[in-house]
Design a protein around this motif. Structure first.
Motif, PDB file in Angstrom:
ATOM      1  N   TYR A  20      -3.476  -5.439   6.052  1.00 35.12           N
ATOM      2  CA  TYR A  20      -3.763  -4.571   7.194  1.00 35.12           C
ATOM      3  C   TYR A  20      -3.159  -5.122   8.480  1.00 35.12           C
ATOM      4  N   PHE A  24       0.140  -2.997   9.056  1.00 33.82           N
ATOM      5  CA  PHE A  24      -0.253  -1.902   9.933  1.00 33.82           C
ATOM      6  C   PHE A  24      -0.446  -2.314  11.394  1.00 33.82           C
ATOM      7  N   GLU A 143       0.347   5.148   3.714  1.00 34.16           N
ATOM      8  CA  GLU A 143      -0.996   5.112   4.298  1.00 34.16           C
ATOM      9  C   GLU A 143      -2.068   5.463   3.266  1.00 34.16           C
ATOM     10  N   PHE A 147      -5.068   2.891   2.665  1.00 33.77           N
ATOM     11  CA  PHE A 147      -6.347   3.281   3.272  1.00 33.77           C
ATOM     12  C   PHE A 147      -7.266   4.037   2.323  1.00 33.77           C
ATOM     13  N   SER A 169     -12.327   2.085   5.702  1.00 36.17           N
ATOM     14  CA  SER A 169     -11.052   2.772   5.541  1.00 36.17           C
ATOM     15  C   SER A 169     -10.756   3.662   6.738  1.00 36.17           C
ATOM     16  N   ALA A 172     -10.258   1.651  10.169  1.00 32.66           N
ATOM     17  CA  ALA A 172      -8.977   0.937  10.128  1.00 32.66           C
ATOM     18  C   ALA A 172      -7.815   1.917  10.262  1.00 32.66           C
ATOM     19  N   CYS A 176      -4.995   2.337  13.654  1.00 27.55           N
ATOM     20  CA  CYS A 176      -3.539   2.299  13.533  1.00 27.55           C
ATOM     21  C   CYS A 176      -2.854   3.464  14.242  1.00 27.55           C
TER      22      CYS A 176
END
Length: 226
Positions: A20, A24, A143, A147, A169, A172, A176
């Motif tokens: 992550y 990301f 993605e 995710f 999920s 986060a 982004c």
């Protein structure tokens, strides 16, 4: 031996956080800003979009699936060619993503947000649109692979309940997209929750990834012609 599951869970958590952060938090805002800039003065760049596809999206997607396949093979993960469940999941997801996006745009207008302030840059040539389409689909798979598929499929290994996994999920995912402002964040948060439930219901990667990519592409088209 009793500590083995705890150690395994810790390793998976560390792995997820590293992915992550590196893929990301570090990569996505910078790469997103290259071609997905927001505002009336934003310009689309074919070179930047190609760079994002080949230097960010594809390598990041390969990394996520390399780590997933180290744990299980494709069959054990339930990955197969697109089928009926993917079609149903995509058919439900795409219009609902539009509904969420339109609702957020309407809410933003009530607060006096100028549409140009939320406008995405768009291509000026056919080649640019083709490259953008490929980029949107690859981003959708990237993605959704992390995710939704990675986090939700590994929620037991991450020692997360269904609710905790969905929240992790979704938050986060929304973080982004904060580079586009608070309305992008809210749109991503609501879309993230919806996509989590669709994934858990239909166990579909292809359906939600393609719907995600098509939605992103359609947003550029709508912005271009509006």
């Amino acid at each position: 031996m009793k500590n083995a599951p705890v150690i395994g869970s810790t390793r998976v958590c560390i792995e997820a956080l590293i992915i992550y952060t590196v893929v990301f938090l570090s990569g996505w805002p910078a790469m997103g800003a290259a071609s997905g800039a927001v505002g009336a003065d934003a310009e689309f760049s074919i070179a930047a979009e190609l760079t994002r596809i080949f230097m960010y999206s594809i390598p990041s997607l390969a990394l996520i699936w390399y780590l997933l396949l180290r744990a299980r093979n494709l069959r054990d993960w339930g990955i197969h060619l697109p089928g009926k469940s993917d079609f149903i999941a995509g058919l439900i997801s795409l219009p609902c993503l539009f509904l969420i996006g339109l609702s957020i745009a309407f809410a933003a207008s009530l607060f006096g947000i100028n549409a140009d302030d939320m406008r995405l840059s768009s291509p000026a040539s056919t080649l640019g649109w083709v490259i953008l389409f490929i980029s949107c689909i690859s981003t959708g798979y990237l993605e959704e692979s992390f995710f939704r598929f990675y986090i939700l499929s590994r929620r037991e290994a991450l020692n997360l309940s269904n609710t905790s996994a969905i929240l992790f999920s979704t938050i986060a995912f929304a973080i982004c997209h904060i580079y586009g402002g608070p309305w992008f964040f809210l749109n991503s948060f609501l879309a993230g929750i919806f996509l989590c439930f669709i994934f858990l219901r239909y166990r579909s990667l292809h359906g939600i990834a393609i719907a995600h990519g098509l939605y992103n592409f359609a947003v550029y088209v709508i912005n271009h012609f509006s």
